[in-house]
Design a protein around this motif. Structure first.
Motif, mmCIF file in Angstrom:
data_model
loop_
_atom_site.group_PDB
_atom_site.id
_atom_site.type_symbol
_atom_site.label_atom_id
_atom_site.label_comp_id
_atom_site.label_asym_id
_atom_site.label_seq_id
_atom_site.Cartn_x
_atom_site.Cartn_y
_atom_site.Cartn_z
ATOM 1 N N VAL A 171 34.068 27.742 40.712
ATOM 2 C CA VAL A 171 35.159 27.777 41.677
ATOM 3 C C VAL A 171 35.708 29.195 41.734
ATOM 4 O O VAL A 171 36.122 29.751 40.700
ATOM 5 C CB VAL A 171 36.277 26.787 41.317
ATOM 6 C CG1 VAL A 171 37.527 27.066 42.156
ATOM 7 C CG2 VAL A 171 35.814 25.358 41.544
ATOM 8 N N VAL A 172 35.682 29.792 42.929
ATOM 9 C CA VAL A 172 36.270 31.106 43.171
ATOM 10 C C VAL A 172 37.121 30.995 44.428
ATOM 11 O O VAL A 172 36.636 30.542 45.467
ATOM 12 C CB VAL A 172 35.189 32.197 43.365
ATOM 13 C CG1 VAL A 172 35.844 33.554 43.622
ATOM 14 C CG2 VAL A 172 34.252 32.267 42.170
ATOM 15 N N ASP A 173 38.363 31.391 44.332
ATOM 16 C CA ASP A 173 39.231 31.439 45.508
ATOM 17 C C ASP A 173 39.101 32.825 46.123
ATOM 18 O O ASP A 173 39.673 33.800 45.623
ATOM 19 C CB ASP A 173 40.682 31.157 45.108
ATOM 20 C CG ASP A 173 41.598 31.007 46.322
ATOM 21 O OD1 ASP A 173 41.193 31.410 47.430
ATOM 22 O OD2 ASP A 173 42.711 30.481 46.165
ATOM 23 N N LEU A 174 38.336 32.913 47.185
ATOM 24 C CA LEU A 174 38.038 34.213 47.788
ATOM 25 C C LEU A 174 39.255 34.853 48.426
ATOM 26 O O LEU A 174 39.242 36.050 48.723
ATOM 27 C CB LEU A 174 36.927 34.051 48.826
ATOM 28 C CG LEU A 174 35.582 33.555 48.279
ATOM 29 C CD1 LEU A 174 34.585 33.344 49.408
ATOM 30 C CD2 LEU A 174 35.033 34.533 47.255
ATOM 31 N N LYS A 175 40.305 34.067 48.646
ATOM 32 C CA LYS A 175 41.520 34.609 49.256
ATOM 33 C C LYS A 175 42.554 35.025 48.215
ATOM 34 O O LYS A 175 43.568 35.638 48.553
ATOM 35 C CB LYS A 175 42.123 33.580 50.207
ATOM 36 C CG LYS A 175 41.206 33.244 51.380
ATOM 37 C CD LYS A 175 41.823 32.206 52.297
ATOM 38 C CE LYS A 175 40.876 31.869 53.443
ATOM 39 N NZ LYS A 175 41.456 30.824 54.352
ATOM 40 N N ALA A 176 42.324 34.682 46.968
ATOM 41 C CA ALA A 176 43.254 35.045 45.905
ATOM 42 C C ALA A 176 42.957 36.455 45.418
ATOM 43 O O ALA A 176 41.819 36.943 45.522
ATOM 44 C CB ALA A 176 43.137 34.061 44.741
ATOM 45 N N PRO A 177 43.953 37.151 44.875
ATOM 46 C CA PRO A 177 43.704 38.491 44.325
ATOM 47 C C PRO A 177 42.608 38.441 43.260
ATOM 48 O O PRO A 177 42.665 37.657 42.326
ATOM 49 C CB PRO A 177 45.062 38.876 43.717
ATOM 50 C CG PRO A 177 46.069 38.057 44.471
ATOM 51 C CD PRO A 177 45.373 36.755 44.771
ATOM 52 N N GLU A 192 39.184 38.887 30.348
ATOM 53 C CA GLU A 192 39.147 39.069 31.804
ATOM 54 C C GLU A 192 39.067 37.727 32.520
ATOM 55 O O GLU A 192 39.742 37.497 33.532
ATOM 56 C CB GLU A 192 37.938 39.911 32.199
ATOM 57 C CG GLU A 192 37.970 41.358 31.776
ATOM 58 C CD GLU A 192 36.711 42.080 32.224
ATOM 59 O OE1 GLU A 192 36.773 42.824 33.225
ATOM 60 O OE2 GLU A 192 35.651 41.876 31.592
ATOM 61 N N ILE A 193 38.240 36.827 31.992
ATOM 62 C CA ILE A 193 38.095 35.503 32.599
ATOM 63 C C ILE A 193 39.425 34.758 32.545
ATOM 64 O O ILE A 193 39.836 34.123 33.522
ATOM 65 C CB ILE A 193 36.977 34.712 31.890
ATOM 66 C CG1 ILE A 193 35.621 35.399 32.097
ATOM 67 C CG2 ILE A 193 36.933 33.266 32.401
ATOM 68 C CD1 ILE A 193 34.478 34.785 31.304
ATOM 69 N N ALA A 236 41.644 33.413 35.725
ATOM 70 C CA ALA A 236 42.054 32.013 35.819
ATOM 71 C C ALA A 236 43.570 31.909 36.001
ATOM 72 O O ALA A 236 44.064 31.113 36.810
ATOM 73 C CB ALA A 236 41.601 31.246 34.584
ATOM 74 N N GLU A 237 44.311 32.727 35.264
ATOM 75 C CA GLU A 237 45.767 32.714 35.393
ATOM 76 C C GLU A 237 46.212 33.151 36.784
ATOM 77 O O GLU A 237 47.212 32.650 37.321
ATOM 78 C CB GLU A 237 46.384 33.628 34.332
ATOM 79 C CG GLU A 237 46.250 33.099 32.908
ATOM 80 C CD GLU A 237 46.656 34.127 31.863
ATOM 81 O OE1 GLU A 237 47.153 35.211 32.273
ATOM 82 O OE2 GLU A 237 46.469 33.857 30.666
ATOM 83 N N ALA A 238 45.461 34.066 37.398
ATOM 84 C CA ALA A 238 45.802 34.555 38.737
ATOM 85 C C ALA A 238 45.351 33.597 39.838
ATOM 86 O O ALA A 238 45.680 33.803 41.009
ATOM 87 C CB ALA A 238 45.172 35.930 38.954
#
Length: 405
Positions: free
Chosen positions: A69-75, A384-385, A389-391
């Motif tokens: 899962v990657v939110d491409l719109k998130a920083p 980093e991971i 995840a926190e972001a």
């Protein structure tokens, strides 16, 4: 080892067309990484599932993949995707090119970090035409490619869609061949490239291959359409107690059939004389055959057709297909244990290879099941991971499940 062992695919597709294509690549040994948004592929919700996220269509179109899962719109989300793209051979998406450009993930952006990449966009329409920016779904592609109109002409006059996702699956197969061809080109030249695969043009060629007919000539020799496929009488034959699928096709078939049913008189009928004449009079030919089939039981017809060496099959419904003795003899259906779904039925690879036999490598992934694993392989440190995840840029399945609870 499958024939695509060592090939890595970044899969940004959803619903049916793209996932079907990438599952085939995965079955052939490619390491397919399915990238989903936090909401997940919408097709997860189609059909019953014990977990609520693994409907049958999703299960079958997403096997042999790892899921992240990657939110491409998130920083940070875009940067994660580009970092993963550095280490893959193929990126496939079915997002409109304009949206990919807005995300900063167009071909030029991705090729800048990996010039050898094969970048395939499964789009609705060719990007040089007036329909370029339109959305595309299977129903729409069937409609614009003429399939409902052909269904109406061959049936009761009511336009209908074919009750399978035929456009998605046909174009998905074309996507597989395009990827394989582009990988071969890269192996020879070292060059990656962008491929736009349009659904409309692909389906137009698929349909017109059968039905362009006399419109292939200029001036036209007829109005197009293949009469044998369009006659309303082309359907399973009703017998005295059921239905049977029979194709009496060539001269030998018709001669054997008419002799077997004691209608040798029709052998002298010029309409039955050749394939061409039968095609021109197909309505009358098939109507007479349909009348004859009502005179015997299904079992009686099977005995007669076997003796006359005429092709036939049973007309299965879905339970009949599952119980088919041939499919069961070749082990087509297999039962496996899914971590969220329990016992599930899967289907084997149909083709038999003498070397490098393709095999499904894993069951369809839970939403975000392999996020941390894949990022670690890409060189991300654990800290980093955790920060990503926190972001909200990435999610792991366990984190999603905890949040939902």
């Amino acid at each position: 080892m499958g024939p695509l062992e060592g090939v890595r695919v970044l899969d940004l597709t959803s619903v049916v067309m793209g996932p079907y294509a990438t599952s085939i690549l995965g079955d052939m040994g490619a390491d397919v990484i399915k990238v989903e948004s936090p909401q997940g592929d919408i097709i997860r919700q189609v059909g019953p599932s014990r977990s609520g996220e693994m409907g049958g269509m999703f299960l079958h179109a997403n096997r042999s993949k790892r899921g992240i899962v990657v939110d491409l719109k998130a920083p940070g989300g875009r940067e994660v995707l580009l970092r993963l793209a550095e280490g893959v051979d193929v990126l496939i998406h079915n997002i409109r090119p304009q949206a990919m450009a807005r995300l900063g993930l167009g071909y030029e952006d991705v090729a800048a970090v990996n010039p050898r990449i094969v970048y395939l966009g499964a789009v609705g329409f060719g990007q040089d035409g007036p329909y370029a920016a339109r959305p595309a779904y299977d129903d729409l592609m069937q409609g614009i490619a003429g399939i409902p109109a052909l269904m109406a002409e061959s049936g009761d006059g009511v336009p209908r869609y074919v009750p399978v996702n035929i456009a998605d699956r046909v174009v998905g197969l074309h996507a597989v061949t395009a990827v394989l061809g582009a990988l071969r080109h890269r192996d020879r030249t070292g060059e990656g490239q962008r491929i736009d695969l349009p659904m409309f043009e692909t389906m137009a060629g698929f349909v017109l291959g059968d039905h362009l007919g006399g419109l292939s000539h200029e001036p036209p020799l007829d109005g197009g359409g293949y009469p044998r496929l369009l006659t309303p009488h082309r359907r399973p034959y009703r017998t005295a107690d059921g239905f049977l699928c029979v194709l009496i096709y060539n001269d030998r078939h018709w001669q054997s059939f008419l002799r077997a049913v004691e209608r040798e008189d029709l052998l002298a009928d010029p309409r039955f004389a050749s394939h061409g004449s039968r095609t021109r009079h197909i309505d009358a030919i098939y109507a007479e055959a349909a009348r004859l089939f009502t005179t015997r039981t299904t079992e009686a017809w099977i005995t007669l057709l076997d003796a006359a060496d005429i092709p036939y099959t049973p007309m299965h419904d879905l339970p009949g297909l599952l119980a088919d003795p041939h499919l069961n003899a070749v082990g087509f259906f297999q039962q496996q244990q899914h971590p969220a779904e329990g016992t599930v039925r899967s289907m084997k690879i149909a083709a038999t290879w003498s070397a490098s036999q393709p095999e499904p490598s894993r069951l369809a992934p839970l939403l975000g099941q392999h996020t941390r694993e894949v990022l670690a392989e890409a060189g991300y440190a654990q800290a980093e991971i955790d920060r990503l995840a926190e972001a909200g840029a990435i999610q792991q399945h366990a984190d999603i499940a905890t949040t939902a609870e």
